[in-house]
Design an enzyme around this catalytic site. Structure first.
Site, PDB file in Angstrom:
ATOM      1  N   LYS A  42       7.456 -17.025  13.838  1.00  0.00           N
ATOM      2  CA  LYS A  42       8.332 -17.848  14.685  1.00  0.00           C
ATOM      3  C   LYS A  42       8.826 -19.053  13.882  1.00  0.00           C
ATOM      4  CE  LYS A  42       4.254 -20.206  16.564  1.00  0.00           C
ATOM      5  NZ  LYS A  42       3.304 -20.252  17.687  1.00  0.00           N
ATOM      6  N   TYR A 263      15.256 -50.198   2.396  1.00  0.00           N
ATOM      7  CA  TYR A 263      15.577 -50.796   3.696  1.00  0.00           C
ATOM      8  C   TYR A 263      14.439 -51.681   4.187  1.00  0.00           C
ATOM      9  CZ  TYR A 263      19.626 -47.769   4.623  1.00  0.00           C
ATOM     10  OH  TYR A 263      20.836 -47.153   4.591  1.00  0.00           O
TER      11      TYR A 263
HETATM   12  C1  LIG Z   1       1.998 -19.938  17.125  1.00  0.00           C
HETATM   13  C2  LIG Z   1       1.036 -18.984  17.749  1.00  0.00           C
HETATM   14  C3  LIG Z   1       0.126 -18.273  16.961  1.00  0.00           C
HETATM   15  C4  LIG Z   1      -0.089 -18.579  15.493  1.00  0.00           C
HETATM   16  O1  LIG Z   1      -0.925 -19.718  15.414  1.00  0.00           O
HETATM   17  P1  LIG Z   1      -1.420 -20.333  14.027  1.00  0.00           P
HETATM   18  O2  LIG Z   1      -2.308 -21.443  14.455  1.00  0.00           O
HETATM   19  O3  LIG Z   1      -0.211 -20.796  13.314  1.00  0.00           O
HETATM   20  O4  LIG Z   1      -2.134 -19.254  13.309  1.00  0.00           O
HETATM   21  C5  LIG Z   1      -0.639 -17.290  17.571  1.00  0.00           C
HETATM   22  N1  LIG Z   1      -0.524 -17.049  18.895  1.00  0.00           N
HETATM   23  C6  LIG Z   1       0.313 -17.740  19.683  1.00  0.00           C
HETATM   24  C7  LIG Z   1       0.372 -17.446  21.135  1.00  0.00           C
HETATM   25  C8  LIG Z   1       1.112 -18.741  19.151  1.00  0.00           C
HETATM   26  O5  LIG Z   1       1.931 -19.444  19.938  1.00  0.00           O
END
Ligand SMILES: *Cc1c(COP(=O)(O)O)cnc(C)c1O
Length: 372
Positions: A42, A263
């Site tokens: 994702k 800045y």
């Molecule tokens: C993002 C997510 C993962 C992966 O989690 P990590 O901590 O990055 O390994 C797994 N399951 C769900 C439901 C998620 O939203």
């Protein structure tokens, strides 16, 4: 500084696909026989480029991929062979169900409404549609709550039209091995599975894999650890680093003691100093909270970031490097295997996940290896 090819961008982001695939294989090696290792890609594979990352993981043997949104799944589909399964964590929004079928995306159904809509489509198409069912075991984020789940299992027709691939849940505190929440969620998840005999289970994210065999079930869903983030708080990181970020030097200058920099003049030289302006700023995801806290390096020598980070630039104190070593057009390390995403996150007051997913779109990207 390194002698990398000249780049027109402000920085070079190198992504090591061999390290990525090694990480996937090392996670899989922790599982009992029969359990599968998916990959969560994702948010554009946590900022590293899903269209390169997912095919590399496929070549390493991964067949189950997870994205968050339907449109991420649609974009991913053409990058993967037909036998790769793409699962959509958020499931379809009302009206998106047919798009999921068209692009062969398997939704995670998080509510009775999503379940019902998927069943309606299955009936309309006169078929059985695959899905994952998510049950909330203690995070209160997504998935069926206890009442909805109890109602579901008391109705023998409740899953009609659905080929249930997995029932899944998500751990809230997996990176903290001392948290009692883990055992509580495990207990609830086992109760859920006991109501669905023969259905396979999926509970663990990256950190969950390190909680031990009890948490593995039939499919684990690592994301962050694939990309090099440490899965267990307070313990050495067993994952290989995947990224290196090198910022381009725009200018160097000598300043007198007492000269203020950047800045709002939040840093003032205490000694005659040599400083370098680097073409990376907060618009590139180099978080402004790293002002006066971040670290660059040259030949392994740490060099402090000084002053406030600007939108397009940051400034580094290079007084302690040999004269002439750092010059306009050269590259300074901002993230590398010795100063990785977790170390940067600690200085920025965040987590490695946020450092990765903030990585800018302006960087020149260089993929190393092919995961073979
Ligand atoms: C993002 C997510 C993962 C992966 O989690 P990590 O901590 O990055 O390994 C797994 N399951 C769900 C439901 C998620 O939203």
């Amino acid at each position: 500084m390194t002698d990398s090819p000249p780049i027109k961008a402000g920085a070079l982001l190198s992504i090591d696909l061999d390290a990525l695939c090694d990480n996937w294989r090392s996670l899989r090696a922790r599982l009992p026989p029969g359990a599968g290792c998916a990959a969560v890609v994702k948010a554009d594979a946590y900022g590293l480029g899903a269209e390169r990352v997912a095919p590399a993981l496929y070549r390493a043997g991964c067949r189950d991929f997870f994205v968050a949104h339907v449109n991420e799944g649609i974009a991913l589909r053409p990058t993967l062979p037909a036998d790769a399964s793409i699962h959509v964590l958020h499931g379809p929004h009302p009206g998106d169900e047919r798009e999921c079928v068209r692009h062969r995306l398997v939704p995670v159904l998080n509510s009775l409404q999503q379940l019902k809509a998927w069943q309606t489509l299955a009936r309309d198409l006169d078929t059985v549609l695959p899905a994952i069912l998510q049950v909330d075991t203690g995070m209160a984020r997504l998935g069926l709550g206890p009442e909805d789940f109890d109602g579901l299992v008391s109705d023998s027709e409740a899953l009609r039209g659905i080929a249930l691939k997995f029932v899944m849940s998500h751990l809230a505190s997996a990176e903290d091995q001392g948290s009692p929440v883990n055992a509580l969620q495990l207990k609830r998840f086992r109760e859920v599975l006991a109501h669905l005999p023969g259905v396979r289970g999926s509970l663990a994210n990256s950190s969950g894999i390190f909680l031990g065999d009890d948490y593995h079930f039939d499919l684990v869903r690592p994301g962050a650890a694939l990309y090099g983030v440490a899965p267990v708080a307070g313990q050495p990181n067993p994952m290989r680093p995947v990224i290196r970020l090198q910022g381009k030097v725009l200018q160097t200058r000598h300043i007198a003691a007492g000269t203020s920099v950047g800045y709002a003049h939040t840093w003032t030289a205490q000694r005659p100093s040599h400083i370098a302006t680097v073409a990376v700023g907060y618009a590139d995801g180099y978080l402004r909270s790293l002002s006066n806290r971040g670290i660059a390096s040259c030949d392994g020598v740490p060099l402090p970031l000084i002053g406030n980070i600007s939108m397009d630039t940051l400034i580094v104190d290079i007084t302690d490097t040999p004269e002439g070593r750092i010059a306009e057009g050269g590259l300074l390390d901002l993230a590398n295997p010795w100063h990785g995403v977790d170390a940067i996150a600690a200085r920025a007051g965040t987590i490695g996940y946020e450092i990765l997913t903030s990585l800018g779109q302006r960087y020149a990207r260089h993929y190393v290896g092919d995961g073979e």
